[in-house]
Design an enzyme around this catalytic site. Structure first.
Site, PDB file in Angstrom:
ATOM      1  N   ASP A   1       0.807  -1.227   0.000  1.00  0.00           N
ATOM      2  CA  ASP A   1       0.000   0.000   0.000  1.00  0.00           C
ATOM      3  C   ASP A   1       0.838   1.273   0.000  1.00  0.00           C
ATOM      4  OD1 ASP A   1       0.915  -0.170   2.650  1.00  0.00           O
ATOM      5  OD2 ASP A   1      -0.867   0.855   3.400  1.00  0.00           O
ATOM      6  N   GLU A   2       2.073   1.167  -0.458  1.00  0.00           N
ATOM      7  CA  GLU A   2       2.943   2.348  -0.468  1.00  0.00           C
ATOM      8  C   GLU A   2       3.735   2.420  -1.760  1.00  0.00           C
ATOM      9  OE1 GLU A   2       5.735   3.197   2.969  1.00  0.00           O
ATOM     10  OE2 GLU A   2       4.657   1.414   3.641  1.00  0.00           O
TER      11      GLU A   2
END
Ligand code: MG
Length: 357
Positions: A107-108
Site C-alpha cells: 500500500d505504499e
C-alpha cells in the site's frame, strides 16, 4: 537532482479500510485485521487496524491476545487475498499520473513528480490522485511531497490519515530540525530510546552530532543518517525496469522467535509481492526466502514452482514450507521473500524505454 520532486503515497490503514469499504456497517467501529483472537487465547498479531481501533491503543504488530484485552468489542477479521488485487488496481491508477513509480509495499509507493515543474503543480496532482482513489476505490491515502525520497516518506506520515503534506526545499531544514529522530525511516523504538539516552532526540541533534559517535551507533549507516537529519539527502526513486526478480523484506522491531509473528509477516510480504506481480503482469517461476538471525547471519532458500504462477496461495505455501525447512527457532532479525524467473504476460506492457534503461 536540483529540481527533483518526490511524492510518497501511503494508503490509510489499508486492510482495515478495504474491509470497511466492502461492509459499510463497519464504518466507525474499531476494526482489526489479523489472527483469530479466540476470546483472548489466540496467537498471532494484528496486521492492520482502523483508526477507531488505534484509539484503544491497538497497532500493527501487537499480539492479538493483547488487542482482545484492550478492545474485546472490536470487529476481528482474518486477512484475505483481495488486498493484493485492490493494491494492483491502485498502483495501475497511480501509473497514469507519473512516469516513474516505485512500489515499496502492498500500500505504499514513491512517485516521481519532477515533471510537475513546481511544488504548486505537484500539490495539485497529489490532490487529484487522492480524489481519484477515493472515487474509484473508496479509499483514502496520505501523500507527502518533498525534494527527496526520505523527506517525502517523512512528510506522508506527518498528517495521517487523509493527509497531504508538502515540504518545500526552502523550508525543509526548518521543518525537519525540530522533528524527533524516530521519524527517520528505519529508526525503531529501540534505536530511538538509545539515541534519547545519548541526548540525540531531534534531527537537529543528529545533524550537529560528532560523526564518530554516530558511527558507533549506526555503523556504515551513520553518514546517511546524518545527511537525512541535516536536510542534505537527495535520494530519488530506484530504477524499476522490467526485472528478473522482485523482493520484499521486513526487519523486526526486535529479534523474534514468535512463529505466529513470523508467519503473519511472511503472509504480508507474499501479498505485497503478489500485488506487484499483478501490476506488472508477470508470473513467477521461483519463490525464495531470506532469513537473517541476530548477528547478521543470513540464509536463503528457494524452490521452483511446477509452472510459472501468479497465485497468492502458491506463493504463500512455497514461502511457508521454505521457512519450515530452514528455521530452527533461533531469534530472527529479518525475513524476506523474493520471486525470480519472472515471466511477463504481455511484452507490450513494457515500454522500450524500460528495456533499454
Ligand atoms: Mg499504509
Amino acid at each position: 537532482m536540483e529540481n527533483q520532486i518526490i511524492a510518497h503515497l501511503d494508503m490509510d490503514s489499508f486492510y482495515a479500510s478495504v474491509e470497511i469499504r466492502d461492509d459499510p456497517s463497519l464504518t466507525g467501529q474499531p476494526v482489526v485485521v489479523g489472527s483469530d483472537p479466540q476470546e483472548g487465547k489466540g496467537r498471532g498479531v494484528i496486521s492492520t487496524c482502523s483508526y477507531e481501533a488505534r484509539r484503544y491503543g491497538l497497532h500493527s504488530g501487537m499480539p492479538i491476545s493483547q488487542a482482545w484485552q484492550l478492545c474485546p468489542h472490536a470487529v476481528y477479521i482474518r486477512p484475505s487475498g483481495k488486498y493484493s488485487i485492490v493494491s494492483a488496481r491502485i498502483m495501475e491508477i497511480l501509473q497514469y499520473y507519473t512516469q516513474h513509480l516505485e512500489q515499496v509495499s502492498i500500500d505504499e509507493a514513491y512517485l516521481d513528480f519532477s515533471d510537475c515543474g513546481s511544488y504548486d503543480q505537484a500539490e495539485e496532482r497529489a490532490f487529484f490522485i487522492k480524489k481519484v482513489l477515493q472515487e474509484h476505490e473508496g479509499l483514502s491515502c496520505s501523500i507527502g511531497i518533498a525534494p527527496a525520497r526520505s523527506y517525502a516518506k517523512i512528510a506522508s506520515d506527518l498528517q495521517k490519515p487523509n493527509g497531504l503534506t508538502i515540504i518545500r526545499p526552502d523550508n525543509l531544514k526548518k521543518i525537519i530540525s525540530s522533528l524527533t529522530v524516530d521519524k527517520i525511516p528505519g529508526i525503531g523504538k529501540k534505536s530511538y530510546a538509545l539515541l534519547q539516552s545519548r541526548k540525540l532526540s531531534t534531527f537537529k541533534d543528529l545533524a550537529e552530532a560528532d560523526i564518530q559517535l554516530l558511527q558507533e551507533i549506526f555503523g556504515a549507516w551513520a553518514v546517511r543518517v546524518q545527511d537525512i537529519a541535516s536536510g542534505n539527502d537527495i535520494s530519488g526513486l530506484k530504477d524499476q525496469g522490467p526485472r528478473q526478480s522482485i523482493g520484499r523484506e521486513t526487519t523486526f522491531a526486535e529479534d523474534t522467535t514468535d512463529p505466529d509473528l513470523i508467519s503473519t509477516t511472511l503472509d504480508d510480504l507474499a501479498r505485497s509481492l503478489h500485488a506487484e506481480l499483478l501490476r506488472v503482469h508477470a508470473r513467477t517461476r521461483t519463490v525464495g526466502i531470506r532469513i537473517r538471525y541476530t548477528g547478521f547471519v543470513t540464509y536463503t532458500r528457494s524452490v521452483s514452482l511446477s509452472h510459472a504462477d501468479d497465485n497468492l496461495a502458491s506463493i504463500m505455501k512455497a514461502a511457508h514450507s521454505l521457512i519450515e525447512e530452514c528455521w530452527e527457532g533461533k531469534p530472527v532479525r529479518l525475513i524476506g521473500i523474493r520471486l525470480s524467473g519472472l515471466v511477463y504476460h504481455d511484452p507490450k506492457q513494457c515500454t522500450l524505454d524500460q528495456f533499454f534503461s
